[in-house]
Design a protein around this motif. Structure first.
Motif, PDB file in Angstrom:
ATOM      1  N   ASP A  20       9.028   9.702  -0.783  1.00 31.80           N
ATOM      2  CA  ASP A  20       7.861   8.907  -0.422  1.00 31.80           C
ATOM      3  C   ASP A  20       6.702   9.317  -1.306  1.00 31.80           C
ATOM      4  N   THR A  69       0.814  -1.215   0.000  1.00 35.09           N
ATOM      5  CA  THR A  69       0.000   0.000   0.000  1.00 35.09           C
ATOM      6  C   THR A  69       0.848   1.265   0.000  1.00 35.09           C
ATOM      7  N   LYS A  70       2.120   1.144   0.362  1.00 33.43           N
ATOM      8  CA  LYS A  70       2.993   2.317   0.445  1.00 33.43           C
ATOM      9  C   LYS A  70       4.177   2.134  -0.494  1.00 33.43           C
ATOM     10  N   GLY A 123      -1.911   6.080  -1.327  1.00 31.92           N
ATOM     11  CA  GLY A 123      -1.684   4.643  -1.359  1.00 31.92           C
ATOM     12  C   GLY A 123      -1.580   4.127  -2.775  1.00 31.92           C
TER      13      GLY A 123
END
Length: 136
Positions: free
Chosen positions: A106, A53-54, A110
């Motif tokens: 980052d 999900t990340k 999601g």
């Protein structure tokens, strides 16, 4: 005595079918290589593992460019630029500011709804570039 109690509890959990979820520890790491010989802007597709999900992306040293992602939700047939809404108002192209790389960013939001992704540079590169994708 505690050791035996913990071993017994672990045995009971295993027999009850309790499993550790995927990516409980270290992330899944994939490499997406932008090949200068074939396409100096977009990497080949990388499959996103189920349960991830990340995402974080390591950008190697590159020639000055923006870097962003393209995602597919249909098994890798069609791709669209990944955009996020970090301020709740504007659709932002997700990636770091233009630069020469050697950084990690980052990805907000999601990636769980997608099946594949590609890394794309805003300008062509004159050599192969290996991007690292960390998914968990």
């Amino acid at each position: 005595m505690r050791k035996y109690a913990l071993l017994f509890l672990a045995f009971l959990l295993m027999t009850a079918g309790v499993v550790v979820p995927a990516f409980a520890g270290n992330p899944y790491v994939a490499t997406a290589t932008l090949a200068f010989a074939t396409d100096n802007v977009t990497t080949p597709a990388v499959a996103i593992p189920k349960g991830a999900t990340k995402l974080a992306v390591y950008v190697p040293t590159i020639e000055a460019s923006t870097v962003f992602l393209q995602v597919s939700g249909d098994g890798g047939t069609t791709y669209a630029d990944y955009r996020s809404t970090p301020n709740g108002t504007n659709m932002i192209l997700t990636g770091p500011a233009s630069g020469t790389g050697a950084l990690t960013f980052d990805v907000p939001g999601g990636i769980g709804a997608f099946t594949h992704l590609k890394v794309k540079c805003g300008t062509g590169q004159t050599a192969n570039r290996a991007f690292k994708l960390f998914m968990w």
